[in-house]
Design an enzyme around this catalytic site. Structure first.
Site, PDB file in Angstrom:
ATOM      1  CE  LYS A  84      -4.270  -1.973   0.306  1.00 16.28           C
ATOM      2  NZ  LYS A  84      -5.242  -1.810  -0.726  1.00 16.28           N
ATOM      3  CD  GLU A 140     -10.018   3.840   0.728  1.00 20.38           C
ATOM      4  OE1 GLU A 140      -9.881   4.806   0.481  1.00 20.38           O
ATOM      5  OE2 GLU A 140      -9.392   3.063  -0.099  1.00 20.38           O
ATOM      6  CB  SER A 144      -0.069  -7.990  -1.171  1.00 22.17           C
ATOM      7  OG  SER A 144      -1.196  -8.723  -0.497  1.00 22.17           O
TER       8      SER A 144
HETATM    9  C1  LIG Z   1      -1.653  -6.959   2.477  1.00 17.11           C
HETATM   10  C2  LIG Z   1      -3.044  -6.622   1.512  1.00 17.11           C
HETATM   11  N1  LIG Z   1      -3.108  -7.407   0.260  1.00 17.11           N
HETATM   12  C3  LIG Z   1      -3.972  -7.049  -0.381  1.00 17.11           C
HETATM   13  C4  LIG Z   1      -4.923  -6.098  -0.025  1.00 17.11           C
HETATM   14  C5  LIG Z   1      -6.160  -5.745  -1.066  1.00 17.11           C
HETATM   15  O1  LIG Z   1      -6.136  -4.583  -1.795  1.00 17.11           O
HETATM   16  P1  LIG Z   1      -5.743  -4.277  -3.356  1.00 17.11           P
HETATM   17  O2  LIG Z   1      -6.640  -5.405  -3.975  1.00 17.11           O
HETATM   18  O3  LIG Z   1      -6.066  -3.009  -3.728  1.00 17.11           O
HETATM   19  O4  LIG Z   1      -4.257  -4.859  -3.554  1.00 17.11           O
HETATM   20  C6  LIG Z   1      -4.947  -5.363   1.241  1.00 17.11           C
HETATM   21  C7  LIG Z   1      -5.937  -4.291   1.460  1.00 17.11           C
HETATM   22  O5  LIG Z   1      -6.132  -4.078   2.375  1.00 17.11           O
HETATM   23  C8  LIG Z   1      -3.919  -5.736   2.033  1.00 17.11           C
HETATM   24  O6  LIG Z   1      -3.706  -4.997   3.095  1.00 17.11           O
END
Ligand SMILES: Cc1ncc(COP(=O)(O)O)c(C=O)c1O
Lengths: 256, 406
Positions: free
Chosen positions: B98, B120, B385
């Site tokens: 993020k 948000e 992620s």
């Molecule tokens: C670690 C992590 N991966 C994925 C996401 C999902 O968001 P996005 O689809 O925008 O990557 C989030 C959202 O809070 C997250 O914290």
């Protein structure tokens, strides 16, 4: 039959458009509230289609929408309630809702069915003007459905003119950059903004809405426009205890 | 060269008016028009500025700790029968991808002259990443978070507060990410002139679904050269990512969108199961409509009322999906696989035990769909992620409830 635009221009001043959410407070109250509003001096009715995610609305209208949805209100019911109401009502009923509701119903059937039910105008705040022009303007015109677009203190003059041109019913002047339900007095900036729009001498009639919540704000707004739209303040009145008759009457008294 | 920042020729690039095929656009009330239009007019020019790019790159390198490693997960590969690389976004400062976006948007907000930032958040990772860059830039920060998510992601709430942000609970609807986003948009309407809204995913009105992936595209840019270094080939056979709104997936896919040799795989949250009535599997349960200002796939009833989604994972508990992803899915460019809460939890424990990495619950959904029908020579890159620290409460509760032996 007079168009919405003609009826506003004919009255000329102090036009009163009252908003409430269809299916609120009770699922079958819509017809009666319309009747009472007309009896107590409303010139136009703006009927809200309750929506799960009303982005432009403050807590009052959010609450009424949530309740109306719990009451089982949906678009078909709303059409049939309006069809019933227009038998005994002579003031125009306008529908206010979000574009997704129109899309899921099927945009063309939505406009045609609304028209067949006796709905005379629409306000769809998240329908972009450009998309309206490209995709819907001729449909609206073909069935005599009028439309109003919104402008705010941040809308450029060029865009105000465009919104006024496209608004076949009236131009909806949002009194401040804010969601519905604000309750303060008007600031000098707001008055200057009303004057700025007045001085544009638009041929489209102008109604001011958002934040009109008592006799004073109504009177000030009416000095600068053909009239006002009142929403949250009326919903708050409906939230109180008592009969619909009393609530509507008391409210209409209070904004005189 | 910052490739994500320049308009390159791509079959999946956004059109002038903000569409990816039939999805995208800006369906917003007039109260938001001036703000969104200002960003739309200026974002490409600001992002194209060399000074901007230098600042962005410097912060990503020295503050965030990029490049994030591309790690060949041998133990996991052995289990699966093909080679898996993990793109370690979990090792970024604040613990997820993020921050790539919030660094970019805070620099943008400064250039727009904004004094106040709102965001948000679902899992709290975007909230923390926003609070972090606001502390860095000395700007006021307000984060909207669903009341349910405030409960289940408590450590991130504490972090945001320590960083000086104000966290406001969203109490409407299902009290999760959708509702937090509604509240943030309403705040933006009320503070249109001084406030920039840092949207945390590839959602919202145009240009956000284009801008956020551009900031996140640093992920696939690095994957390209890291793979080249490690395998002698700059592309994998598969890229896999979880999708809430779609920012980490868009970042991981970005430089491979037009490369048909690379299969793009999305994992979405099936919650308690697709047909359980408690799911967030948007691509399967959704239909075309408008949510938060864009035309995309979303979960709704026949009257256009948006449905309340469910996932154990706060970051995937969203009834929509970014318009780029809706387009990738509908054109067949990307495939989507659902993963349930249980499958995601199995994947959490598996990764912890095989590789010594506790992933975020969102990421675990991508790990759960990793059983691809791939041959032994296949190379897959999975976007890891985020890290799982924020989810420890959820994990421990789940483990206790399901009587899992640790
Ligand atoms: C670690 C992590 N991966 C994925 C996401 C999902 O968001 P996005 O689809 O925008 O990557 C989030 C959202 O809070 C997250 O914290």
């Amino acid at each position: 039959m007079q168009t919405i635009r003609e009826s506003i221009l004919k009255k000329g001043r102090d036009v009163l458009n009252i908003y409430f959410t269809a299916g609120y407070p009770g699922p079958e109250d819509t017809v009666e509230i319309i009747r009472l509003l007309e009896a107590h001096g409303a010139d136009l009715i703006e009927l809200g289609m309750p929506y799960s995610d009303p982005l432009a609305d403050g807590q009052t209208i959010q609450r009424s929408s949530e309740k109306a949805l719990k009451n089982g209100m949906n678009i078909r019911k709303l059409f049939s309630q309006v069809a019933q109401a227009v038998n005994t009502t002579s003031i125009p009923v306008i529908m206010m809702g979000y574009y997704n509701q129109m899309l899921q119903y099927g945009a063309e059937s939505f406009v045609l069915d609304a028209s067949a039910a006796g709905i005379r105008g629409m306000i769809i705040p998240d329908l972009p003007m450009e998309i309206f022009e490209q995709e819907y303007q001729s449909l609206f015109e073909s069935c005599g459905m009028e439309i109003s677009f919104l402008v705010t203190p941040l809308t450029s003059e060029e865009r105000i003119r465009k919104a006024a041109d496209l608004s076949s019913a009236f131009l909806y002047v949002v009194s401040q950059s804010a969601i519905t339900g604000q309750q303060g007095a008007f600031s000098e900036d707001q008055i200057r903004y009303f004057q700025r729009i007045e001085s544009m001498h638009l041929s489209t009639p102008v109604l001011i809405g958002f934040g009109i919540h008592n006799a004073e704000t109504r009177a000030i707004a009416c000095r600068h426009a053909h009239g006002v739209i009142i929403g949250s303040a009326f919903i708050r009145a409906l939230e109180a205890e008592g009969s619909l008759e009393d609530k509507v009457e008391n409210f209409m008294q209070s904004i005189r | 060269m910052v490739t994500g920042f320049t308009q390159k020729e791509s079959a999946f690039a956004v059109t002038q008016d903000g569409f990816y095929g039939e999805f995208g656009g800006a369906f917003i009330p007039e109260m938001l028009y001036a703000n969104v239009e200002e960003i739309r007019r200026k974002y490409m020019e600001i992002m194209g500025d060399t000074q901007f790019q230098t600042e962005f790159r410097d912060l990503l390198k020295h503050y965030v700790g990029r490049p994030s490693p591309l790690y060949r997960a041998d133990n996991l590969s052995k289990l699966l029968g093909f080679t898996v690389y993990l793109k370690r976004e979990d090792l970024n400062h604040t613990g997820a991808h993020k921050i790539n976006n919030t660094i970019g948007q805070i620099l943008l907000a400064r250039r727009l002259g904004k004094k106040r930032i709102i965001a948000e958040t679902g899992a709290g990772q975007h909230g923390v990443a926003t609070a972090t860059v606001c502390a860095l830039a000395g700007l006021e920060c307000v984060v909207y978070m669903g009341a349910v998510d405030i409960e289940r992601q408590a450590p991130n709430v504490a972090r945001m507060k320590m960083l000086g942000a104000k966290v406001i609970p969203a109490e409407s609807g299902s009290k999760t990410l959708k509702d937090a986003t509604n509240e943030a948009i309403r705040d933006w309407i009320n503070h249109a002139e001084n406030t920039h809204y840092i949207i945390g995913s590839a959602i919202g009105p145009h240009p956000y679904p284009d801008m956020v992936p551009r900031f996140q595209s640093v992920i696939s840019e690095e994957i390209q050269w890291q793979l080249q270094e490690q395998t002698g080939r700059d592309y994998p056979d598969y890229v896999i990512a979880c999708v809430g709104g779609g920012s980490n997936a868009a970042g991981a896919f970005y430089h491979y969108l037009d490369d048909q040799r690379v299969k793009l795989v999305l994992a979405e949250a099936a919650g308690k199961g697709i047909d359980s009535g408690h799911s967030a599997a948007t691509s399967i349960l959704g239909s075309k409509g408008i949510i938060h200002g864009c035309m995309t796939l979303l979960m709704q009833n026949e009257d256009g009322q948006i449905m309340e989604p469910y996932s154990l994972s706060a970051g995937l508990d969203y009834p929509g999906i970014g318009p780029l992803h809706a387009h990738l899915i509908r054109t067949g460019r990307a495939e989507v696989h659902p993963a349930t809460d249980d499958e995601a939890m199995d994947a959490v424990i598996q990764l912890a035990r095989t590789e010594g990495i506790i992933p975020a619950l969102e990421t675990a959904h991508a790990l759960a769909v990793l059983r691809l029908n791939a041959g032994p020579d296949a190379v897959a890159v999975l976007c890891l992620s985020g890290r799982g620290d924020k989810d420890l409460n959820t994990y421990l509760t789940y483990i206790e409830q399901h009587k899992i032996e640790l």
